[in-house]
Each structure stands twice: as C-alpha cells, then as structure tokens.
Design a protein around this motif. Structure first.
Motif, short mmCIF file in Angstrom:
data_model
loop_
_atom_site.label_atom_id
_atom_site.label_comp_id
_atom_site.label_asym_id
_atom_site.label_seq_id
_atom_site.Cartn_x
_atom_site.Cartn_y
_atom_site.Cartn_z
N GLY A 149 0.98 -1.90 0.00
CA GLY A 149 -0.04 0.16 0.01
C GLY A 149 0.51 1.01 -0.15
N LEU A 150 1.65 1.23 -0.77
CA LEU A 150 3.17 2.20 -0.67
C LEU A 150 2.84 3.21 -1.47
CD1 LEU A 150 6.16 0.65 0.10
CD2 LEU A 150 5.18 1.78 1.67
N PHE A 151 2.06 2.26 -2.63
CA PHE A 151 2.03 3.74 -3.93
C PHE A 151 0.83 4.07 -4.20
CE2 PHE A 151 4.82 -0.42 -4.68
CZ PHE A 151 5.59 0.24 -4.47
N ASN A 152 0.12 3.66 -3.71
CA ASN A 152 -1.40 4.62 -3.65
C ASN A 152 -0.97 6.06 -3.57
OD1 ASN A 152 -2.87 3.24 -4.14
ND2 ASN A 152 -3.66 2.80 -2.00
N GLU A 153 -0.41 7.12 -1.84
CA GLU A 153 0.37 7.73 -1.33
C GLU A 153 1.91 7.72 -1.92
OE1 GLU A 153 -0.80 11.37 -1.22
OE2 GLU A 153 -2.19 10.05 -0.69
N MET A 154 2.48 8.45 -2.53
CA MET A 154 3.49 8.35 -2.69
C MET A 154 4.20 9.86 -1.91
SD MET A 154 5.47 5.53 -4.41
CE MET A 154 6.59 6.22 -5.42
N ASN A 155 4.65 9.25 -0.78
CA ASN A 155 5.88 10.32 -0.72
C ASN A 155 7.33 10.34 0.25
OD1 ASN A 155 5.33 10.44 2.31
ND2 ASN A 155 3.10 10.96 1.96
N PHE A 156 7.64 11.07 0.36
CA PHE A 156 8.74 11.24 0.73
C PHE A 156 9.26 9.94 1.79
CE2 PHE A 156 13.04 11.90 2.95
CZ PHE A 156 13.96 10.79 1.97
N SER A 157 7.83 9.81 2.73
CA SER A 157 8.35 9.15 4.65
C SER A 157 8.08 7.86 4.05
CB SER A 157 7.02 10.01 5.20
OG SER A 157 5.46 9.97 4.52
N VAL A 158 7.32 7.66 2.97
CA VAL A 158 7.17 6.13 2.76
C VAL A 158 8.56 5.38 2.55
CG1 VAL A 158 4.53 6.15 2.04
CG2 VAL A 158 6.60 5.92 0.22
N SER A 159 9.33 6.33 2.29
CA SER A 159 11.01 5.14 1.82
C SER A 159 11.41 5.38 2.93
CB SER A 159 11.59 6.36 1.29
OG SER A 159 11.79 7.71 1.46
N LEU A 160 10.98 6.34 3.76
CA LEU A 160 11.76 6.08 5.61
C LEU A 160 12.09 4.89 6.40
CD1 LEU A 160 11.71 9.47 6.61
CD2 LEU A 160 12.85 9.00 5.02
N ASP A 161 10.33 4.43 5.87
CA ASP A 161 10.51 2.88 7.09
C ASP A 161 11.71 2.14 6.36
OD1 ASP A 161 8.56 4.17 8.62
OD2 ASP A 161 6.45 3.90 7.63
N ILE A 162 11.23 2.05 5.08
CA ILE A 162 11.94 0.86 4.87
C ILE A 162 13.80 1.28 5.06
CG2 ILE A 162 12.36 -0.20 2.59
CD1 ILE A 162 9.38 0.22 1.25
N ALA A 163 13.76 2.12 4.21
CA ALA A 163 15.68 2.72 4.51
C ALA A 163 15.61 2.06 5.92
CB ALA A 163 15.41 4.21 4.19
N SER A 164 14.73 2.76 6.93
CA SER A 164 15.17 2.35 8.18
C SER A 164 14.96 0.64 8.80
CB SER A 164 14.29 3.13 9.20
OG SER A 164 13.81 1.90 10.11
N ASP A 165 14.35 0.39 7.92
CA ASP A 165 14.92 -1.49 7.77
C ASP A 165 15.63 -1.98 7.46
OD1 ASP A 165 11.79 -1.00 9.47
OD2 ASP A 165 10.93 -2.20 7.81
N LEU A 166 16.09 -1.76 6.27
CA LEU A 166 17.25 -1.56 6.14
C LEU A 166 18.64 -1.90 7.05
CD1 LEU A 166 16.33 -1.56 2.46
CD2 LEU A 166 15.76 -3.62 3.60
N LYS A 167 18.37 -0.57 6.85
CA LYS A 167 19.77 0.61 7.46
C LYS A 167 20.12 -0.67 8.87
CE LYS A 167 18.98 4.23 7.26
NZ LYS A 167 18.26 6.14 7.56
N HIS A 168 18.78 -0.88 9.79
CA HIS A 168 18.64 -1.33 10.91
C HIS A 168 19.39 -2.94 10.75
CE1 HIS A 168 18.15 -3.29 15.34
NE2 HIS A 168 17.52 -3.79 14.35
N HIS A 169 19.15 -3.75 10.13
CA HIS A 169 19.70 -4.95 9.58
C HIS A 169 20.80 -5.32 9.71
CE1 HIS A 169 15.89 -7.06 9.91
NE2 HIS A 169 15.25 -6.08 9.57
#
Lengths: 130, 285
Positions: free
Chosen positions: B136-156
């Motif tokens: 459900g990320l692509f309905n409302e495309m704004n920069f903050s949606v990428s932050l969640d994914i990025a922070s997960d990946l960074k953490h891993h």
C-alpha cells in the motif's frame, strides 16, 4: 560585500536557491556562520533554526536534519525536512513539544530519550519561527 | 451464428469494459506524469549525495568501514523485490518476480523482503519465505514512505544480520520500455567520480565518521525513494500500454461483433420477407 550562493535541496524538490551575505547554520557541534571566502567545509546539521541574511532582510527556516557543504562560495544544504514560517502548523508543533517533554520526563531507556530530545528540538525550532 | 440478442448484450458488455480500460489508461497516464516529475525532482539531491560520497571515499582514511567494503559472493544477502500493489499492468509483476526467484535459486544464502501486494501474494502462494513485506505504499507516494523501509534495511545491515542488500525492481526507460534491474544498495557500490569535479580537501565537523554516517543515512533514504519512484513510473507506464491495447482490442471486437450482429439481423429480415412472400404466393394460387 560579495555575495554567496545558497542551495537548499530536498529529495522532493529544490527548496531554495538564492544569494546571500551571511548565514547562520545549526551545526551538530554548535551554530556557525558562513561569510564570503569560507574554507571548504562539511558539517552535519542538528534540528534548529536556519537564518539567512541578505541585504537587510532575514529569512528564517526550521531545519531538522541534513548536512551542509561549503565550496567555492557556494553553500549547499541537503536535508529531508525544512520549513518556512508560513508552512508550519503551530498547534501541531506545540502538541509535539508536549509529547516530547512527557517522554523525556518519563525517563525511559537511552534510545527513547535521545529520540524524544531530537523531537523536542524540532518542535522548539518550529514554534520559535512560526 | 449466435442469437441476435446474445450478440447485442455482448457488444454492450464489451463497450462497458472498453470504457473502464480507457479510464484506467487515463489515470495511469496522469500518475505516470507525477512519478516522472518525482524522479526528475529527486535528481539534484541524489546526485549531490553520490558526489559527496564519492569525494569522501576518495579522500577518506576510513576505507575499511562496512559501507565501503564490497561483499564476498557467498555472503548473507537481503533481497528486496519491488512489485506493484495492483495487477492489470502487463508483465510488470511477473518479470520482476521471475528475476527474484532466479536470484534466490542462485544465491541460497538470501532472505527476501517484498514491496508491493502482488509480489507478497505470489511469493506466499509459492511458499517462499518473506521476512517482511510492505504494501500500500504506491497510493500516496511521498518521501516518508521510503523512510520506514530504509530504516529497516539500515538496521538489518548495521546489526550485521546481512552483508549486502540487493534490490530488484523495474527501471523506467520509457512508456513502452521497462528494464528489470538488480542493484546493490549496501554496501555502497563503487561510485564513479564525475569528471571535472573538484576533489577538495574539506574540513569535517563534528568528525569524518559522523559526516559519513549522516551521508550514508541520507544516501539510503534517497536511494530507496528513487527506486520506489522508478518502479511506480514503470508500473504506470506498463499499465498505460496494457490498457491502451486492451481498449484497442475491445474496439476491434465491437467492430466485428457489430458486423456479425448486422448480418444476423439481415438474415432474420430476409427470412421474414421470404416467409411473407411465399405465404402470399400460396394464397394467390
């Protein structure tokens, strides 16, 4: 006095492109100013207030994060969140400030504490210029 | 030859379908334009970060940092697959999923992360284990949606769970062309220093390490954001062409069915005339 160039870039857009005389930037180790002829320089930004002086005008922005480079009298700021006074929702910022203060007082573990502290700084910067 | 009423109702339903596919085409075109603009607007930011990282890496003494050390081929890998949330976009989802399955087969030491509902559904059906899926990320495309994914990946990545992070996604070339791309996000791949760019000695504040850390943070955020934008543009592009050809097909079908309808109608009328004529003939005799 010779002017410097300023570029503030966000992932979604170029926020600001202008000339200026002097700028005060909230660096991680403290605020600093940049005048004409500054040495090449990179700094990390902490949440705070960005002040841009041009002629006798002052523009203030609340900035949350990012980093700044100074090179050949061009100041480039890359950040994810930066707002001018008219873009800020003051009531929201005040609510965020209260939340952050509560979290700091409740004294949880260190990570939470640091996050709350950053949130509080952001809120204070927003309120200060709105 | 079918019944005259059947043909008529078929024409009606195809006409309705054509209206829908046509509307979807328009919507896809509008969304495509938005995503394309997003890609262009993200460029200065991303270019600047890439340039800074290249400069720092070139100058830095901290070349043994985890973000700069290229992984061994057998190292533990996190694979992020970017699919769409919706279907009806041609081969968009199936190609990227095929590429992902191939990668998993070639690199057994890999965990799967999935972006998009379609991919999540298909991997589940195929019994492929997904560590985390984002939908459900692509309905409302704004920069903050990428932050969640990025922070997960960074953490891993920084907790040493994975040695490298790869992303497979559709890259937007043009409305009719999308490429499947596999890209290493972390560690940071060797970045080419643009020619004619000054490699000045900078003063770092607070310190080199903090600056690199902040830059890396920003780099991953914007990299994920760019990938999402690319994938979204590619999705809308394929949907646009798919819906365009669906609309064309519907038009062709309507044309041939109308022809058939007219022939059946004509035949019925001719039959009726023959009946009347032969009836009249019989009475005359």
């Amino acid at each position: 006095m010779e002017k410097l160039k300023l570029l503030i870039i966000q992932p979604q857009k170029i926020f600001l492109e202008t000339e200026f005389d002097d700028i005060i930037i909230p660096g991680k180790d403290g605020d600093f100013g940049v005048f004409y002829g500054h040495t090449p320089f990179i700094s990390v930004i902490r949440p705070g207030i960005l002040e841009i002086y041009n002629n006798s005008e002052v523009t203030k922005c609340a900035i949350h994060d990012g980093y700044v480079t100074v090179e050949n009298n061009i100041v480039t700021i890359l950040c994810e969140v930066v707002e001018k006074a008219d873009e800020i929702d003051k009531t929201r910022a005040e609510a965020a400030k209260e939340r952050a203060e509560k979290r700091i007082k409740s004294n949880q573990d260190e990570v939470d504490f640091r996050r709350a502290e950053i949130a509080l700084r952001k809120a204070i910067a927003r309120i200060a210029i709105s | 030859m079918g019944n005259i009423r059947d043909i008529k109702s078929r024409i009606g339903s195809i006409r309705n379908t054509r209206q829908i596919t046509n509307a979807m085409k328009m919507v896809a075109a509008a969304k495509l334009r938005k995503a394309q603009q997003g890609i262009i607007k993200a460029r200065p930011y991303a270019d600047n970060i890439n340039h800074m990282l290249a400069t720092i890496k070139f100058k830095s003494r901290e070349t043994d940092l985890k973000i700069f050390v290229q992984p061994e081929p057998t190292a533990k890998c996190a694979l992020v697959v970017v699919t769409a949330d919706r279907g009806l976009c041609g081969s968009f989802n199936s190609f990227v999923i095929k590429a992902a399955l191939q990668y998993l087969k070639d690199h057994p030491n890999t965990d799967l992360f999935c972006i998009g509902k379609k991919g999540t559904d298909i991997f589940k059906k195929k019994d492929v284990k997904i560590i985390k899926s984002y939908t459900g990320l692509f309905n409302e495309m704004n920069f903050s949606v990428s932050l969640d994914i990025a922070s997960d990946l960074k953490h891993h990545f920084f907790s040493n769970e994975y040695d490298h992070i790869e992303v497979i996604y559709n890259e937007f070339k043009s409305v009719i062309q999308q490429n499947i791309v596999q890209k290493q996000v972390l560690p940071i791949p060797d970045i080419k220093v643009l020619e004619g760019v000054s490699l000045l000695d900078y003063l770092y504040e607070p310190g080199e390490e903090e600056v690199i850390e902040e830059l890396t943070n920003k780099y991953i955020n914007v990299e994920i954001w760019r990938i999402l934008l690319e994938s979204s543009a590619a999705e809308q592009g394929t949907r646009m062409t798919a819906m365009d050809s669906a609309t064309d097909n519907a038009s062709d079908l309507i044309e041939s069915l109308t022809l058939q309808y007219n022939m059946v109608r004509q035949a019925a009328i001719t039959n009726e005339i023959i009946e009347i004529a032969s009836g009249a003939e019989a009475q005359n005799q």
